[in-house]
Structure formats: structure tokens, C-alpha cells
Scaffold this motif. Sequence first.
Motif, PDB file in Angstrom:
ATOM      1  N   SER A  30       0.836  -1.197   0.000  1.00  0.00           N
ATOM      2  CA  SER A  30       0.000   0.000   0.000  1.00  0.00           C
ATOM      3  C   SER A  30       0.870   1.245   0.000  1.00  0.00           C
ATOM      4  O   SER A  30       1.644   1.476   0.925  1.00  0.00           O
ATOM      5  CB  SER A  30      -0.915   0.019   1.226  1.00  0.00           C
ATOM      6  N   ALA A  31       0.718   2.058  -1.029  1.00  0.00           N
ATOM      7  CA  ALA A  31       1.513   3.283  -1.129  1.00  0.00           C
ATOM      8  C   ALA A  31       1.076   4.328  -0.112  1.00  0.00           C
ATOM      9  O   ALA A  31       1.817   5.257   0.193  1.00  0.00           O
ATOM     10  CB  ALA A  31       1.394   3.859  -2.534  1.00  0.00           C
ATOM     11  N   ALA A  32      -0.139   4.174   0.445  1.00  0.00           N
ATOM     12  CA  ALA A  32      -0.686   5.178   1.365  1.00  0.00           C
ATOM     13  C   ALA A  32      -0.394   4.869   2.827  1.00  0.00           C
ATOM     14  O   ALA A  32      -0.793   5.639   3.699  1.00  0.00           O
ATOM     15  CB  ALA A  32      -2.199   5.280   1.160  1.00  0.00           C
ATOM     16  N   ALA A  33       0.293   3.770   3.095  1.00  0.00           N
ATOM     17  CA  ALA A  33       0.464   3.343   4.486  1.00  0.00           C
ATOM     18  C   ALA A  33       1.283   4.339   5.306  1.00  0.00           C
ATOM     19  O   ALA A  33       0.971   4.626   6.452  1.00  0.00           O
ATOM     20  CB  ALA A  33       1.105   1.965   4.532  1.00  0.00           C
ATOM     21  N   GLY A  34       2.362   4.878   4.738  1.00  0.00           N
ATOM     22  CA  GLY A  34       3.172   5.842   5.472  1.00  0.00           C
ATOM     23  C   GLY A  34       3.899   5.225   6.653  1.00  0.00           C
ATOM     24  O   GLY A  34       4.151   4.023   6.693  1.00  0.00           O
ATOM     25  N   GLU A  35       4.207   6.061   7.656  1.00  0.00           N
ATOM     26  CA  GLU A  35       4.940   5.620   8.842  1.00  0.00           C
ATOM     27  C   GLU A  35       3.964   5.291   9.961  1.00  0.00           C
ATOM     28  O   GLU A  35       3.062   6.077  10.262  1.00  0.00           O
ATOM     29  CB  GLU A  35       5.903   6.719   9.296  1.00  0.00           C
ATOM     30  N   THR A  36       4.142   4.128  10.586  1.00  0.00           N
ATOM     31  CA  THR A  36       3.271   3.719  11.685  1.00  0.00           C
ATOM     32  C   THR A  36       4.103   3.321  12.895  1.00  0.00           C
ATOM     33  O   THR A  36       4.882   2.366  12.833  1.00  0.00           O
ATOM     34  CB  THR A  36       2.372   2.534  11.281  1.00  0.00           C
ATOM     35  N   TRP A  37       3.920   4.051  13.993  1.00  0.00           N
ATOM     36  CA  TRP A  37       4.521   3.686  15.274  1.00  0.00           C
ATOM     37  C   TRP A  37       3.491   2.870  16.052  1.00  0.00           C
ATOM     38  O   TRP A  37       2.364   3.316  16.261  1.00  0.00           O
ATOM     39  CB  TRP A  37       4.895   4.924  16.076  1.00  0.00           C
ATOM     40  N   LEU A  38       3.877   1.679  16.471  1.00  0.00           N
ATOM     41  CA  LEU A  38       3.020   0.849  17.305  1.00  0.00           C
ATOM     42  C   LEU A  38       3.435   1.037  18.760  1.00  0.00           C
ATOM     43  O   LEU A  38       4.580   0.757  19.131  1.00  0.00           O
ATOM     44  CB  LEU A  38       3.155  -0.620  16.901  1.00  0.00           C
ATOM     45  N   ILE A  39       2.505   1.555  19.570  1.00  0.00           N
ATOM     46  CA  ILE A  39       2.763   1.770  20.993  1.00  0.00           C
ATOM     47  C   ILE A  39       2.021   0.696  21.770  1.00  0.00           C
ATOM     48  O   ILE A  39       0.792   0.576  21.667  1.00  0.00           O
ATOM     49  CB  ILE A  39       2.277   3.163  21.461  1.00  0.00           C
ATOM     50  N   LEU A  40       2.752  -0.092  22.556  1.00  0.00           N
ATOM     51  CA  LEU A  40       2.158  -1.155  23.352  1.00  0.00           C
ATOM     52  C   LEU A  40       2.412  -0.903  24.829  1.00  0.00           C
ATOM     53  O   LEU A  40       3.556  -0.803  25.264  1.00  0.00           O
ATOM     54  CB  LEU A  40       2.752  -2.515  22.963  1.00  0.00           C
ATOM     55  N   GLY A  41       1.340  -0.795  25.595  1.00  0.00           N
ATOM     56  CA  GLY A  41       1.444  -0.737  27.046  1.00  0.00           C
ATOM     57  C   GLY A  41       1.173  -2.118  27.591  1.00  0.00           C
ATOM     58  O   GLY A  41       0.097  -2.690  27.350  1.00  0.00           O
ATOM     59  N   THR A  42       2.128  -2.721  28.291  1.00  0.00           N
ATOM     60  CA  THR A  42       2.012  -4.114  28.713  1.00  0.00           C
ATOM     61  C   THR A  42       1.669  -4.223  30.197  1.00  0.00           C
ATOM     62  O   THR A  42       1.839  -3.282  30.969  1.00  0.00           O
ATOM     63  CB  THR A  42       3.321  -4.868  28.429  1.00  0.00           C
ATOM     64  N   ASP A  43       1.194  -5.414  30.585  1.00  0.00           N
ATOM     65  CA  ASP A  43       0.721  -5.595  31.968  1.00  0.00           C
ATOM     66  C   ASP A  43       1.573  -6.565  32.774  1.00  0.00           C
ATOM     67  O   ASP A  43       1.089  -7.182  33.733  1.00  0.00           O
ATOM     68  CB  ASP A  43      -0.735  -6.058  31.963  1.00  0.00           C
ATOM     69  N   SER A  44       2.836  -6.732  32.418  1.00  0.00           N
ATOM     70  CA  SER A  44       3.714  -7.627  33.169  1.00  0.00           C
ATOM     71  C   SER A  44       3.762  -7.221  34.637  1.00  0.00           C
ATOM     72  O   SER A  44       3.889  -6.042  34.969  1.00  0.00           O
ATOM     73  CB  SER A  44       5.130  -7.597  32.582  1.00  0.00           C
ATOM     74  N   ARG A  45       3.649  -8.211  35.523  1.00  0.00           N
ATOM     75  CA  ARG A  45       3.732  -7.938  36.967  1.00  0.00           C
ATOM     76  C   ARG A  45       5.171  -8.024  37.483  1.00  0.00           C
ATOM     77  O   ARG A  45       5.408  -7.922  38.678  1.00  0.00           O
ATOM     78  CB  ARG A  45       2.879  -8.941  37.737  1.00  0.00           C
ATOM     79  N   THR A  46       6.130  -8.190  36.585  1.00  0.00           N
ATOM     80  CA  THR A  46       7.537  -8.287  37.013  1.00  0.00           C
ATOM     81  C   THR A  46       7.996  -6.994  37.660  1.00  0.00           C
ATOM     82  O   THR A  46       8.686  -6.999  38.688  1.00  0.00           O
ATOM     83  CB  THR A  46       8.432  -8.622  35.812  1.00  0.00           C
ATOM     84  N   THR A  47       7.640  -5.854  37.056  1.00  0.00           N
ATOM     85  CA  THR A  47       7.944  -4.547  37.653  1.00  0.00           C
ATOM     86  C   THR A  47       6.655  -3.734  37.664  1.00  0.00           C
ATOM     87  O   THR A  47       6.030  -3.552  36.622  1.00  0.00           O
ATOM     88  CB  THR A  47       9.026  -3.792  36.867  1.00  0.00           C
ATOM     89  N   VAL A  48       6.261  -3.266  38.841  1.00  0.00           N
ATOM     90  CA  VAL A  48       5.025  -2.495  38.982  1.00  0.00           C
ATOM     91  C   VAL A  48       5.291  -1.287  39.867  1.00  0.00           C
ATOM     92  O   VAL A  48       6.193  -1.291  40.702  1.00  0.00           O
ATOM     93  CB  VAL A  48       3.887  -3.345  39.588  1.00  0.00           C
ATOM     94  N   PRO A  49       4.508  -0.219  39.691  1.00  0.00           N
ATOM     95  CA  PRO A  49       4.663   0.947  40.556  1.00  0.00           C
ATOM     96  C   PRO A  49       3.866   0.762  41.847  1.00  0.00           C
ATOM     97  O   PRO A  49       2.771   0.198  41.849  1.00  0.00           O
ATOM     98  CB  PRO A  49       4.052   2.084  39.717  1.00  0.00           C
ATOM     99  N   GLY A  50       4.410   1.212  42.961  1.00  0.00           N
ATOM    100  CA  GLY A  50       3.683   1.107  44.218  1.00  0.00           C
ATOM    101  C   GLY A  50       3.699  -0.304  44.768  1.00  0.00           C
ATOM    102  O   GLY A  50       4.599  -1.105  44.488  1.00  0.00           O
ATOM    103  N   GLU A  51       2.686  -0.639  45.561  1.00  0.00           N
ATOM    104  CA  GLU A  51       2.636  -1.932  46.232  1.00  0.00           C
ATOM    105  C   GLU A  51       2.245  -3.057  45.278  1.00  0.00           C
ATOM    106  O   GLU A  51       1.308  -2.930  44.499  1.00  0.00           O
ATOM    107  CB  GLU A  51       1.627  -1.872  47.384  1.00  0.00           C
ATOM    108  N   GLN A  52       2.989  -4.169  45.355  1.00  0.00           N
ATOM    109  CA  GLN A  52       2.741  -5.316  44.479  1.00  0.00           C
ATOM    110  C   GLN A  52       1.332  -5.859  44.659  1.00  0.00           C
ATOM    111  O   GLN A  52       0.710  -6.341  43.687  1.00  0.00           O
ATOM    112  CB  GLN A  52       3.753  -6.424  44.774  1.00  0.00           C
ATOM    113  N   SER A  53       0.784  -5.767  45.863  1.00  0.00           N
ATOM    114  CA  SER A  53      -0.539  -6.326  46.146  1.00  0.00           C
ATOM    115  C   SER A  53      -1.631  -5.674  45.304  1.00  0.00           C
ATOM    116  O   SER A  53      -2.703  -6.238  45.105  1.00  0.00           O
ATOM    117  CB  SER A  53      -0.874  -6.157  47.633  1.00  0.00           C
TER     118      SER A  53
END
Length: 307
Positions: A30-53
Motif C-alpha cells: 500500500s503506497a498510502a500506508a506511510g509511517e506507523t509507530w506501534l505503541i504497546l502498554g504491557t501488563d507484566s507484573r515483574t515490575t510495577v509501581p507502588g505496592e505489588q498487592s
Amino acid sequence: MTACLAVGADAAVLAHRPARVDIAMPSTSSAAAGETWLILGTDSRTTVPGEQSRYGTAQEVEGSRADVIALVRPSDSGVTIINLPRDLTINSRGMELDRLATTYVPGPQNTVNALCTGLGVPTTHLITIDMAQFADIIDSLGGIDVDVPEPVRDAYTGLNITSAGPHRLTGIDALALVRSRHPEILNNGTWVSMSEADGARRRSESTATVMRAALSAISQRSSNPLELHRLAHTIAGNITLDSDTGLSDLAALGRSASKSEKTGSTTLVDLPTGPRDDSIIVSPSQESRDLLARHGYTPKSCHPTGS
């Protein structure tokens, strides 16, 4: 000379701050596609802000899913951000159905491929952010200002906003808002649970609200060189990029986003979908396909590398 060396050293440090992941980007006819940035926010519990609970441990919630999926398209006329529902279910591999959220379980390459084969989206750059990194970035902005339509809470994410109107949210509170899928709203003095379908819609709306607030805060602070320098290091240290995306690419995206916010040419779009019921599955609609086609994303125009 000393100043030039210092600037060069700082740029070298900045360039090495993001983590990296190897991704084979797809090709497109597709000539019209252009530039696409894919932003993914993930939910891994390996590192979390605040209390793990507040989130559960990595043993209780294994793996990592895509909680937020956004396509960012910079152009001469501004920046368009298309927010994709995490529950959108697509044919990603032959006739196999996948929810966008769970395409990330095997890793980001699988999500890139699924968007290509399922929606015709050819990713050109990838940014992933986990929950702790998201909160750090919001806090580095001094929080974000959002307008809340009514009091809302969610025991699953720790969200607890007790009054309607403008609020300054910390990173943890902004994260709780975008992750909220089981909200309760205060109606005539009584907390009322929203349905699964309404909760999913509210989550999509909240994601767009937080995105716009964060872009506005970044734009405001980028006018101050010292603030811009500090913010650049904070953001770079809290993201993962594909290996082929360089510092100059990220800087160009930042300039486009800042200019777009200042000129009012940032467009946030929630991808429309078919009817929702109380299940977690939602399918693309003709309206969603038409919207994607207007941005150059058409079925069978995208080809995963190696296919």
C-alpha cells in the motif's frame, strides 16, 4: 570544543538508554500506508509501581499481555493516534482467532505480525512500555490533568476518584484509570457497577483521555530546554524500542507530536467495532475497516517478513 564533547557524550548516553528488542518489520504493497509507530502498554507484573498487592504477583498473573495498543501516524498535517481495543479479535494466523491483548503473550513480534495479517497494519517502529515505566513517565511530567465526568472507582485497579471535574493524577492513578475494566460510578449516592461492555468502552475513552493529557503535558514542558533534556532522558530510560529505531527517529516523532499539540492538529480516534455484549470478544466492523482503509491499512496489503 568542551561543550561539543559534552553534547556528544550526552547524546551517546541518551541513545543507549532505551532497551532494545529485535523485530522483523512487515512490508506493504500500500503506497498510502506511510509511517506507523506501534505503541504497546504491557501488563507484566515483574515490575510495577507502588505496592505489588495492587496488581498481583508475577506468579499469580503469569506472562505479559498488551493492555494498550495504539497506532501513531505522524504526517505533515499533524499526528493521528488510533486506539485499538485490547479485546479486538482478529484472524491473525490463517483462520486462528486472537485477541489483540493476548497476541503479545509470545512476544511483540507476534503482535506486529497479527496486526499485519489481521488488519493490514504495517508497523515501522515499535515502542513498548510496562506499568512501572508508564507511571514513571507520568510522574516525571508532574502528573497529568484530566476531567472526570463522575466519581468512579475500581477495586481491581485501585482507582478511587471521589468527585467529578478536573483532577491532577499521579502515575499510579493514571495507570489505574487506563487499566480500569470493572468501574463503579456514583449515581445518586449509590455506587453502581458498569456492565462488561460499558466498562470496556469506558476504558477505551479513559485511554484516549490520558494520552491527550500526557501529550499536552509533554508539549508544555518541551518549550523549556532544561525540562526537555530531563524529560528526554526519563522517557528514553523507560521504553523499549525495536533495534532499528534510532534516537533521530524518536526525536522526529517527539517534534511532530509537540508541533501537532501546539497547533491543535492531534487527532485521537477510537477504532469503532461491532456490537459488544458482556463477553470479552469484539469483532472489527465495516466502519472500523473503512477507517483503517482511509489510513492505508487494507487486508492482504501487509506481508510479515518471511511470509
